[in-house]
Design a protein around this motif. Structure first.
Motif, PDB file in Angstrom:
ATOM      1  N   ASN A  10       0.612  -1.184  -0.040  1.00  0.00           N
ATOM      2  CA  ASN A  10      -0.100  -0.059  -0.042  1.00  0.00           C
ATOM      3  C   ASN A  10       0.917   1.359  -0.044  1.00  0.00           C
ATOM      4  O   ASN A  10       1.615   1.438   0.818  1.00  0.00           O
ATOM      5  CB  ASN A  10      -1.069  -0.147   1.113  1.00  0.00           C
ATOM      6  N   PRO A  11       1.076   1.955  -1.046  1.00  0.00           N
ATOM      7  CA  PRO A  11       1.671   3.073  -1.054  1.00  0.00           C
ATOM      8  C   PRO A  11       1.505   4.398  -0.094  1.00  0.00           C
ATOM      9  O   PRO A  11       2.304   4.978   0.015  1.00  0.00           O
ATOM     10  CB  PRO A  11       1.538   3.728  -2.467  1.00  0.00           C
ATOM     11  N   GLU A  12       0.254   4.295   0.524  1.00  0.00           N
ATOM     12  CA  GLU A  12       0.022   5.177   1.520  1.00  0.00           C
ATOM     13  C   GLU A  12       0.381   4.711   3.011  1.00  0.00           C
ATOM     14  O   GLU A  12       0.117   5.564   4.139  1.00  0.00           O
ATOM     15  CB  GLU A  12      -1.486   5.491   1.754  1.00  0.00           C
ATOM     16  N   VAL A  13       1.042   3.377   2.985  1.00  0.00           N
ATOM     17  CA  VAL A  13       1.297   2.941   4.376  1.00  0.00           C
ATOM     18  C   VAL A  13       2.992   2.579   4.282  1.00  0.00           C
ATOM     19  O   VAL A  13       3.448   1.944   3.386  1.00  0.00           O
ATOM     20  CB  VAL A  13       0.588   1.728   4.768  1.00  0.00           C
ATOM     21  N   LEU A  14       3.657   2.921   5.532  1.00  0.00           N
ATOM     22  CA  LEU A  14       4.869   2.708   5.704  1.00  0.00           C
ATOM     23  C   LEU A  14       5.082   1.962   6.758  1.00  0.00           C
ATOM     24  O   LEU A  14       4.545   2.138   7.820  1.00  0.00           O
ATOM     25  CB  LEU A  14       5.912   3.927   5.759  1.00  0.00           C
ATOM     26  N   LYS A  15       6.011   0.650   6.763  1.00  0.00           N
ATOM     27  CA  LYS A  15       6.211   0.081   8.084  1.00  0.00           C
ATOM     28  C   LYS A  15       7.447   0.356   8.568  1.00  0.00           C
ATOM     29  O   LYS A  15       8.568   0.355   8.159  1.00  0.00           O
ATOM     30  CB  LYS A  15       6.329  -1.541   7.607  1.00  0.00           C
ATOM     31  N   GLU A  52      -3.052   9.526   8.948  1.00  0.00           N
ATOM     32  CA  GLU A  52      -4.379   9.196   8.840  1.00  0.00           C
ATOM     33  C   GLU A  52      -4.609   7.898   9.782  1.00  0.00           C
ATOM     34  O   GLU A  52      -5.993   7.808  10.062  1.00  0.00           O
ATOM     35  CB  GLU A  52      -4.766   8.859   7.319  1.00  0.00           C
ATOM     36  N   ARG A  53      -3.701   6.941   9.847  1.00  0.00           N
ATOM     37  CA  ARG A  53      -4.312   5.698  10.560  1.00  0.00           C
ATOM     38  C   ARG A  53      -2.705   5.007  11.017  1.00  0.00           C
ATOM     39  O   ARG A  53      -1.650   5.205  10.582  1.00  0.00           O
ATOM     40  CB  ARG A  53      -4.729   4.799   9.765  1.00  0.00           C
ATOM     41  N   VAL A  54      -2.828   4.543  12.430  1.00  0.00           N
ATOM     42  CA  VAL A  54      -1.680   3.905  12.782  1.00  0.00           C
ATOM     43  C   VAL A  54      -2.167   2.363  13.320  1.00  0.00           C
ATOM     44  O   VAL A  54      -3.163   2.009  13.838  1.00  0.00           O
ATOM     45  CB  VAL A  54      -1.367   4.788  14.067  1.00  0.00           C
ATOM     46  N   TYR A  55      -1.210   1.549  13.188  1.00  0.00           N
ATOM     47  CA  TYR A  55      -1.449  -0.016  13.682  1.00  0.00           C
ATOM     48  C   TYR A  55       0.067  -0.249  14.211  1.00  0.00           C
ATOM     49  O   TYR A  55       1.083  -0.193  13.579  1.00  0.00           O
ATOM     50  CB  TYR A  55      -1.666  -0.855  12.218  1.00  0.00           C
ATOM     51  N   PRO A 128       1.094 -14.736   9.586  1.00  0.00           N
ATOM     52  CA  PRO A 128       2.432 -14.501   9.272  1.00  0.00           C
ATOM     53  C   PRO A 128       2.845 -13.781   8.058  1.00  0.00           C
ATOM     54  O   PRO A 128       3.614 -13.303   7.953  1.00  0.00           O
ATOM     55  CB  PRO A 128       2.980 -15.819   9.714  1.00  0.00           C
ATOM     56  N   ALA A 129       2.380 -14.291   6.964  1.00  0.00           N
ATOM     57  CA  ALA A 129       2.768 -13.821   5.459  1.00  0.00           C
ATOM     58  C   ALA A 129       2.155 -12.382   5.265  1.00  0.00           C
ATOM     59  O   ALA A 129       2.944 -11.518   5.006  1.00  0.00           O
ATOM     60  CB  ALA A 129       2.109 -14.781   4.491  1.00  0.00           C
ATOM     61  N   VAL A 130       0.925 -12.150   5.973  1.00  0.00           N
ATOM     62  CA  VAL A 130       0.396 -10.660   5.732  1.00  0.00           C
ATOM     63  C   VAL A 130       1.215  -9.700   6.683  1.00  0.00           C
ATOM     64  O   VAL A 130       1.422  -8.511   6.395  1.00  0.00           O
ATOM     65  CB  VAL A 130      -1.219 -10.445   6.035  1.00  0.00           C
ATOM     66  N   ALA A 131       1.771 -10.129   7.721  1.00  0.00           N
ATOM     67  CA  ALA A 131       2.539  -9.408   8.937  1.00  0.00           C
ATOM     68  C   ALA A 131       3.710  -8.883   8.198  1.00  0.00           C
ATOM     69  O   ALA A 131       4.309  -8.019   8.676  1.00  0.00           O
ATOM     70  CB  ALA A 131       2.616 -10.070  10.168  1.00  0.00           C
ATOM     71  N   GLN A 132       4.036  -9.813   7.189  1.00  0.00           N
ATOM     72  CA  GLN A 132       5.574  -9.158   6.668  1.00  0.00           C
ATOM     73  C   GLN A 132       5.340  -8.156   5.718  1.00  0.00           C
ATOM     74  O   GLN A 132       6.341  -7.175   5.504  1.00  0.00           O
ATOM     75  CB  GLN A 132       5.927 -10.402   5.773  1.00  0.00           C
ATOM     76  N   ASP A 133       4.272  -7.743   5.303  1.00  0.00           N
ATOM     77  CA  ASP A 133       3.822  -6.542   4.562  1.00  0.00           C
ATOM     78  C   ASP A 133       3.351  -5.595   5.557  1.00  0.00           C
ATOM     79  O   ASP A 133       2.572  -4.481   5.019  1.00  0.00           O
ATOM     80  CB  ASP A 133       2.621  -6.802   3.526  1.00  0.00           C
ATOM     81  N   GLY A 134       3.223  -5.634   6.838  1.00  0.00           N
ATOM     82  CA  GLY A 134       2.627  -4.818   7.704  1.00  0.00           C
ATOM     83  C   GLY A 134       1.145  -4.735   8.006  1.00  0.00           C
ATOM     84  O   GLY A 134       0.694  -3.606   8.474  1.00  0.00           O
ATOM     85  N   GLY A 135       0.451  -5.813   7.830  1.00  0.00           N
ATOM     86  CA  GLY A 135      -0.772  -5.951   8.168  1.00  0.00           C
ATOM     87  C   GLY A 135      -1.512  -7.072   8.829  1.00  0.00           C
ATOM     88  O   GLY A 135      -0.401  -7.644   9.262  1.00  0.00           O
ATOM     89  N   LEU A 151     -13.802 -11.607   6.780  1.00  0.00           N
ATOM     90  CA  LEU A 151     -12.541 -11.045   7.266  1.00  0.00           C
ATOM     91  C   LEU A 151     -12.291  -9.643   7.466  1.00  0.00           C
ATOM     92  O   LEU A 151     -12.781  -8.997   6.721  1.00  0.00           O
ATOM     93  CB  LEU A 151     -11.360 -11.803   6.537  1.00  0.00           C
ATOM     94  N   ASN A 152     -11.629  -9.339   8.564  1.00  0.00           N
ATOM     95  CA  ASN A 152     -11.441  -7.837   8.692  1.00  0.00           C
ATOM     96  C   ASN A 152      -9.786  -7.636   8.411  1.00  0.00           C
ATOM     97  O   ASN A 152      -9.104  -8.369   8.923  1.00  0.00           O
ATOM     98  CB  ASN A 152     -11.608  -7.710  10.438  1.00  0.00           C
ATOM     99  N   MET A 153      -9.531  -6.984   7.536  1.00  0.00           N
ATOM    100  CA  MET A 153      -8.089  -6.650   7.178  1.00  0.00           C
ATOM    101  C   MET A 153      -7.827  -5.269   7.871  1.00  0.00           C
ATOM    102  O   MET A 153      -8.274  -4.331   7.698  1.00  0.00           O
ATOM    103  CB  MET A 153      -8.096  -6.440   5.575  1.00  0.00           C
ATOM    104  N   ARG A 154      -6.681  -5.341   8.482  1.00  0.00           N
ATOM    105  CA  ARG A 154      -6.102  -4.290   9.136  1.00  0.00           C
ATOM    106  C   ARG A 154      -4.664  -3.873   8.883  1.00  0.00           C
ATOM    107  O   ARG A 154      -3.748  -4.309   8.123  1.00  0.00           O
ATOM    108  CB  ARG A 154      -6.234  -4.540  10.621  1.00  0.00           C
ATOM    109  N   GLY A 155      -4.091  -2.740   9.410  1.00  0.00           N
ATOM    110  CA  GLY A 155      -2.858  -2.279   9.155  1.00  0.00           C
ATOM    111  C   GLY A 155      -2.554  -2.098   7.599  1.00  0.00           C
ATOM    112  O   GLY A 155      -3.248  -1.271   7.073  1.00  0.00           O
ATOM    113  N   ALA A 156      -1.495  -2.443   7.205  1.00  0.00           N
ATOM    114  CA  ALA A 156      -1.220  -1.842   5.826  1.00  0.00           C
ATOM    115  C   ALA A 156      -2.338  -2.601   4.709  1.00  0.00           C
ATOM    116  O   ALA A 156      -2.472  -2.100   3.852  1.00  0.00           O
ATOM    117  CB  ALA A 156       0.225  -2.170   5.415  1.00  0.00           C
ATOM    118  N   CYS A 157      -2.943  -3.710   4.929  1.00  0.00           N
ATOM    119  CA  CYS A 157      -3.724  -4.224   4.548  1.00  0.00           C
ATOM    120  C   CYS A 157      -5.017  -3.193   4.034  1.00  0.00           C
ATOM    121  O   CYS A 157      -5.674  -3.568   3.361  1.00  0.00           O
ATOM    122  CB  CYS A 157      -4.154  -5.463   4.836  1.00  0.00           C
ATOM    123  N   SER A 158      -5.368  -2.563   5.033  1.00  0.00           N
ATOM    124  CA  SER A 158      -6.793  -1.705   5.060  1.00  0.00           C
ATOM    125  C   SER A 158      -6.756  -0.814   4.046  1.00  0.00           C
ATOM    126  O   SER A 158      -5.671   0.159   4.241  1.00  0.00           O
ATOM    127  CB  SER A 158      -6.984  -1.425   6.599  1.00  0.00           C
TER     128      SER A 158
END
Length: 189
Positions: A10-15, A52-55, A128-135, A151-158
């Motif tokens: 997600n270009p709007e999210v940085l980990k 805008e958002r923090v995870y 675990p795979a999604v967490a590698q991308d910050g979500g 499912l509820n997508m959070r963090g960079a996935c949202s």
């Protein structure tokens, strides 16, 4: 203290990886500054114009910027807020926090077994795979009559542009393969 940063799909999210535990076992999604009132770190990050958002994840945090904001202006203040927080020794939360968990629901019989299998797959292979991308992805509900999993997508996935592809091609495919009762996967809003 050295804090690494990584781009996310997600270009709007940085980990941000502070090199130490953030939440440990749990996770927490802050959709706005009101959600962040019990976290000094999240509050400090939301005070930066353009955030805008923090995870908070187990060993990372992600920050979502507003579309008009530029990472070249936001990255340094976010890094400073993270460094100040961790070097100050302040707690991450001012109140007791529960770990992010899948939503429960009352399922009986076969549906309860199906939900248990879905949650197990999410925890062992997908999260675990999604967490590698910050979500993160959490179970919301299962409709036994239709076979639809929500499912509820959070963090960079949202809000990530590729989240629909991840959900449909990756998550839905895996759940349908291992749990034949699953017919479709949808995202809760």
């Amino acid at each position: 203290m050295f804090i690494q940063t990584e781009p996310t799909p997600n270009p709007e999210v940085l980990k941000f990886l502070p090199g130490r535990e953030v939440m440990g076992e749990g996770a927490r999604d802050f959709r706005d500054s009101l959600d962040a009132e019990d976290s000094p770190l999240a509050t400090d990050i939301f005070q930066i114009t353009g955030v805008e958002r923090v995870y908070f994840g187990p060993e990372f945090l992600t920050v979502e910027k507003q579309p008009a904001a530029d990472w070249s202006h936001l990255k340094a203040p976010v890094l400073a807020a993270i460094m100040d927080h961790f070097t100050s020794g302040r707690p991450l939360f001012t109140t007791e926090q529960a770990d992010a968990q899948h939503e429960g629901g009352d399922y009986e019989g076969d549906a309860a077994q199906i939900v248990a299998e879905i949650k197990d797959l999410l925890d062992s292979r997908i999260r675990p795979a999604v967490a590698q991308d910050g979500g993160d992805i959490l179970f919301s509900r299962f409709e036994p009559d239709t076979g639809v999993v929500w499912l509820n997508m959070r963090g960079a996935c949202s809000g990530c542009p590729s989240s629909t592809a991840t959900l449909k091609a990756g998550v839905e495919g895996m759940l349908k393969h291992y749990v034949p009762e699953v017919t479709r996967v949808e995202q809760t809003l």
